[in-house]
Design a protein around this motif. Structure first.
Motif, PDB file in Angstrom:
ATOM      1  N   ASN A 181      31.041  37.881  42.742  1.00  0.00           N
ATOM      2  CA  ASN A 181      31.720  38.868  43.578  1.00  0.00           C
ATOM      3  C   ASN A 181      33.015  39.325  42.902  1.00  0.00           C
ATOM      4  OD1 ASN A 181      32.222  40.544  45.767  1.00  0.00           O
ATOM      5  ND2 ASN A 181      33.178  38.916  46.995  1.00  0.00           N
ATOM      6  N   VAL A 182      32.883  39.776  41.675  1.00  0.00           N
ATOM      7  CA  VAL A 182      34.039  40.143  40.857  1.00  0.00           C
ATOM      8  C   VAL A 182      34.812  41.290  41.492  1.00  0.00           C
ATOM      9  CG1 VAL A 182      34.780  40.973  38.600  1.00  0.00           C
ATOM     10  CG2 VAL A 182      32.899  39.345  38.768  1.00  0.00           C
ATOM     11  N   LYS A 183      36.142  41.171  41.474  1.00  0.00           N
ATOM     12  CA  LYS A 183      37.035  42.191  42.013  1.00  0.00           C
ATOM     13  C   LYS A 183      37.928  42.727  40.900  1.00  0.00           C
ATOM     14  CE  LYS A 183      37.121  39.524  46.313  1.00  0.00           C
ATOM     15  NZ  LYS A 183      36.133  40.360  46.990  1.00  0.00           N
ATOM     16  N   LEU A 184      38.487  43.909  41.151  1.00  0.00           N
ATOM     17  CA  LEU A 184      39.356  44.505  40.142  1.00  0.00           C
ATOM     18  C   LEU A 184      40.562  43.632  39.845  1.00  0.00           C
ATOM     19  CD1 LEU A 184      39.298  48.286  41.089  1.00  0.00           C
ATOM     20  CD2 LEU A 184      38.282  47.213  39.093  1.00  0.00           C
ATOM     21  N   ARG A 185      41.060  42.943  40.851  1.00  0.00           N
ATOM     22  CA  ARG A 185      42.237  42.090  40.639  1.00  0.00           C
ATOM     23  C   ARG A 185      41.922  40.866  39.783  1.00  0.00           C
ATOM     24  NH1 ARG A 185      41.452  40.948  46.367  1.00  0.00           N
ATOM     25  NH2 ARG A 185      40.634  38.833  46.673  1.00  0.00           N
ATOM     26  N   ASP A 186      40.639  40.616  39.522  1.00  0.00           N
ATOM     27  CA  ASP A 186      40.284  39.495  38.641  1.00  0.00           C
ATOM     28  C   ASP A 186      40.604  39.803  37.184  1.00  0.00           C
ATOM     29  OD1 ASP A 186      39.348  38.024  40.783  1.00  0.00           O
ATOM     30  OD2 ASP A 186      37.275  38.722  40.551  1.00  0.00           O
ATOM     31  N   ALA A 187      40.790  41.060  36.862  1.00  0.00           N
ATOM     32  CA  ALA A 187      41.088  41.435  35.477  1.00  0.00           C
ATOM     33  C   ALA A 187      42.423  40.826  35.039  1.00  0.00           C
ATOM     34  CB  ALA A 187      41.123  42.948  35.338  1.00  0.00           C
ATOM     35  N   GLY A 188      42.496  40.441  33.775  1.00  0.00           N
ATOM     36  CA  GLY A 188      43.739  39.882  33.250  1.00  0.00           C
ATOM     37  C   GLY A 188      43.473  38.801  32.217  1.00  0.00           C
TER      38      GLY A 188
END
Length: 273
Positions: A69-76
């Motif tokens: 359930n990957v979210k945009l805020r997981d980026a980094g």
């Protein structure tokens, strides 16, 4: 995400410690395996219920972390720390993509062969919208495109093209994601949508005709009733009260239905139907 470590012979699971953390403004604990035991007490709430270490790969010296359930805020940036007969770490940059897969379409007639075409989709990063006609001529300059950002950080892109066109024509709206070098397109058919629009307009027209017909019929009926009543009033014979022995139908009290012959009633019924 993956980081590797050396395994000489058979893995001694009790001697292995693995830690994954996300390097934001504040360090967020993603996953901890301490001396062969998983520890979720210190896991950050952003990752709760979405993280799994694929333990079957540990024997191969691979620490594979799976995020669902990957979210945009997981980026980094993430850091993987391995403790096994020594210590080592690796930094990984996770980039999250959200392609514009689904395009919502709308075709509306505004009259005089003018049409409003609309395409809307969600994705990330921000995409440009290109419009073309059947001959693939660029119509983008005639379109109006707006961008909104929701709580999920996805861009909601809405593009509207207002154009004069004949029926049985097609247009293309293309969502071009420059960063991902990916495009998603949709075909808008004037002919298909026109059937629905014209059918709706036809229903409105028929309804208006029925209302007007009913109104005119009521007016004509009232005029005929008044004319008949006036004619009878001029021709009636005066009577005294004493000469009346029982109630009778006064000529002034006139049934409007008498104004029509059978043929006229039949005609009105056909018109009503």
């Amino acid at each position: 995400m993956e980081c590797t470590f050396p395994v000489n012979g058979k893995l001694k699971f009790r001697d292995l410690s693995v830690s994954w953390e996300k390097k934001d403004e504040l360090k967020k604990q993603v996953y901890v395996l301490l001396k062969g035991e998983e520890d979720f007490q210190s896991q950050h709430s952003d990752f709760r219920g979405r993280i799994k270490l694929l333990k079957e790969h540990l024997n191969l010296g691979q620490s594979l972390l799976q995020i669902t359930n990957v979210k945009l805020r997981d980026a980094g940036f993430y850091r993987c720390l391995i403790g096994y007969g020594g210590a080592d770490y690796k930094t990984i940059n996770l980039k999250v993509k959200a392609p514009y897969r689904t395009i919502t379409q709308l075709v509306v007639s505004t009259g005089d062969n003018m049409w409003k075409l609309m395409c809307q989709s969600e994705g990330y990063p921000q995409a440009a919208v290109i419009w073309q006609n059947r001959a693939h001529e660029d119509l983008t300059d005639k379109a109006n495109t707006s961008y909104e950002t929701g709580s999920d950080q996805l861009y909601r892109v809405t593009s509207t093209l207002t154009i004069k066109s004949r029926i049985d024509e097609i247009f293309y709206c293309i969502f071009w994601n420059k960063e991902l070098r990916e495009n998603t397109s949709a075909i808008l058919h004037i002919a298909d949508s026109a059937d629905v629009v014209l059918w709706t307009e036809s229903r409105r027209f028929v309804g208006a005709v029925l209302i007007v017909t009913a109104f005119i019929g009521s007016v004509l009926l009232s005029m005929l009733c008044i004319r008949k009543a006036r004619a009878n009033k001029g021709n009636r014979t005066p009577v005294t009260i004493s000469s009346v022995t029982k109630p009778s139908k006064d000529k002034d009290t006139y049934d409007c239905r008498d104004a029509f012959e059978d043929g006229e009633l039949k005609y009105m019924q056909i018109e009503k139907t």
